[in-house]
Scaffold this active site. Structure first.
Site, PDB file in Angstrom:
ATOM      1  N   GLU A 192      13.313  -7.854  -9.563  1.00 54.49           N
ATOM      2  CA  GLU A 192      12.377  -6.785  -9.889  1.00 54.49           C
ATOM      3  C   GLU A 192      11.634  -7.186 -11.178  1.00 54.49           C
ATOM      4  O   GLU A 192      12.194  -7.142 -12.270  1.00 54.49           O
ATOM      5  CB  GLU A 192      13.171  -5.469 -10.076  1.00 54.49           C
ATOM      6  CG  GLU A 192      12.402  -4.322 -10.660  1.00 54.49           C
ATOM      7  CD  GLU A 192      11.044  -4.046 -10.001  1.00 54.49           C
ATOM      8  OE1 GLU A 192      10.953  -3.976  -8.767  1.00 54.49           O
ATOM      9  OE2 GLU A 192      10.057  -3.918 -10.751  1.00 54.49           O
ATOM     10  N   CYS A 224       9.174 -11.229   3.950  1.00 57.85           N
ATOM     11  CA  CYS A 224       9.581 -10.204   2.985  1.00 57.85           C
ATOM     12  C   CYS A 224      10.991  -9.753   3.277  1.00 57.85           C
ATOM     13  O   CYS A 224      11.312  -9.417   4.420  1.00 57.85           O
ATOM     14  CB  CYS A 224       8.711  -8.961   3.118  1.00 57.85           C
ATOM     15  SG  CYS A 224       7.037  -9.185   2.618  1.00 57.85           S
ATOM     16  N   SER A 257       4.549  -6.813  -7.850  1.00 59.42           N
ATOM     17  CA  SER A 257       5.114  -5.795  -6.970  1.00 59.42           C
ATOM     18  C   SER A 257       6.342  -5.179  -7.627  1.00 59.42           C
ATOM     19  O   SER A 257       7.189  -5.892  -8.162  1.00 59.42           O
ATOM     20  CB  SER A 257       5.499  -6.455  -5.640  1.00 59.42           C
ATOM     21  OG  SER A 257       6.009  -5.499  -4.748  1.00 59.42           O
ATOM     22  N   SER A 271       6.170  -0.468  -4.316  1.00 58.76           N
ATOM     23  CA  SER A 271       7.046  -0.419  -3.143  1.00 58.76           C
ATOM     24  C   SER A 271       7.557   1.016  -2.986  1.00 58.76           C
ATOM     25  O   SER A 271       8.642   1.358  -3.437  1.00 58.76           O
ATOM     26  CB  SER A 271       8.213  -1.392  -3.328  1.00 58.76           C
ATOM     27  OG  SER A 271       7.748  -2.714  -3.225  1.00 58.76           O
TER      28      SER A 271
END
Ligand code: SAH
Length: 343
Positions: free
Chosen positions: A160, A338, A191, A214
């Protein structure tokens, strides 16, 4: 102990070399070899004297990552790289070839502390943040290995990025700088699962890169199923941060929405998503939704929705004025799509 050169900014490099090199133009030449010509060893710095090259080798490490494994998709040419750090931690990056512009999807952490229920990175043990150098070395090595110019960078690999804010920021600076990588701000996407204070901070720093949220769910109950560790931020707070980001940076926003059969893929969910975005002023030309049909992951029992229901979801969004893309899985035969970046 040798220092990892890619972890240093040019100012820090200058400081570290002040007893070896006095002239600024020499430092600029070195920076050029590192970031523009992308030389893989000090010996490759051919307009720098042998004496200085040797000193660089005594003081610094130029490459800290080892390519442990490389898998190429026979379907679309996507390449999945497994990297290993000096302290033997592993992570992944993906080369995404395209006629218009090649991109790389890079990692910001080894392992991921967020543990989304649908993502294989989340199933790996979180080890640590990647450093500035480890983030950018992924691009240097891939460009060198694939022998292709890279024009786009996606912070969508393992980890992250907003939980590694300082190194994210350091790497954005070097990617954007015309004297270094010189990648256009519109070709870089960060992201995030939705770390609200970090989104606001990135907005205030105003690098102008694209932001991808997200979101994945239309209510908190649904989001808790998909992201059990939701880090305490509600959907309205996340969307509000996205709106703030757009206003501050004049950039574009992508709302990412994984589609999982029977969980968040109904027509009612599509209507709710459109309503939520409208309530937050997020139905406008600068916002688009990326619909990502769930990619199978070992040990995860979620299912991919049928193509018709994905299309129906997209049509409902369209009727509400929201543009959306259905993301095609890349490198499906090598687990490079992904959510498949786990072991
Ligand atoms: N932690 C960041 C960066 C990782 S991006 C973030 O959450 O945004 C990874 C993207 O791939 C996210 O949008 C995520 O939802 C998506 N993804 C993860 N697992 C997936 C899977 N199994 N199928 C499809 N998409 C997935």
């Amino acid at each position: 102990m040798k220092k990892y050169l890619l972890d240093l900014t040019n100012a820090q490099l200058k400081d570290a070399l002040k007893h070896v090199i006095a002239q600024d133009y020499r430092i600029n030449q070195i920076s050029d070899w590192i970031y523009v010509k992308k030389a893989a060893s000090f010996d490759g710095f051919t307009n720098i004297s042998k004496d200085i090259r040797e000193k660089l080798g005594e003081k610094f490490i130029l490459r800290a990552l080892k390519i442990l494994k490389k898998e190429k998709s026979v379907i679309d040419g996507t390449i999945r790289y497994t990297f290993q750090t000096l302290d033997k931690k592993q992570f992944f990056a993906v080369f995404l070839p395209s006629k218009s512009k090649n991109s790389v999807c890079i990692s910001s952490q080894t392992g991921c502390p967020v543990s989304c229920a649908f993502c294989s990175s989340g199933k790996t043990k979180f080890c640590r943040n990647l450093s500035r150098g480890e983030i950018i070395e992924q691009i240097l090595q891939i460009e060198n290995d694939a022998k292709e110019k890279i024009g786009g960078v996606l912070f969508m690999g393992m980890g992250e990025p907003m939980l590694n804010f300082n190194n994210l920021e350091q790497s954005l600076k070097v990617l954007l700088s015309n004297k270094e990588f010189g990648i256009g701000k519109r070709h870089i996407t960060v992201s995030t699962v939705g770390i609200v204070p970090a989104i606001k901070k990135l907005a205030d720093e105003n690098y102008g890169v694209r932001l991808a949220l997200s979101l994945h769910a239309v209510d908190e109950k649904q989001r808790r199923i998909l992201i059990p560790n939701n880090l305490g931020f509600t959907i309205p707070e996340i969307l509000n941060a996205g709106k703030y980001y757009l206003k501050k940076t004049n950039s574009r926003l992508t709302v990412e929405y994984i589609l999982v059969k029977g969980i968040n893929d109904s027509a009612a969910d599509a209507h709710k998503l459109a309503r939520l975005l409208r309530q937050n002023d997020l139905i406008n030309p600068d916002v688009q939704a990326n619909l990502i049909p769930f990619n199978p992951v070992n040990g995860v029992s979620f299912q991919t929705p049928a193509e018709e229901s994905v299309q129906k979801f997209k049509n409902i969004l369209k009727l509400s004025g929201l543009t959306s893309n259905i993301r095609q899985a890349k490198g499906a035969d090598i687990s490079a799509a992904c959510g498949q970046l786990g072991y």
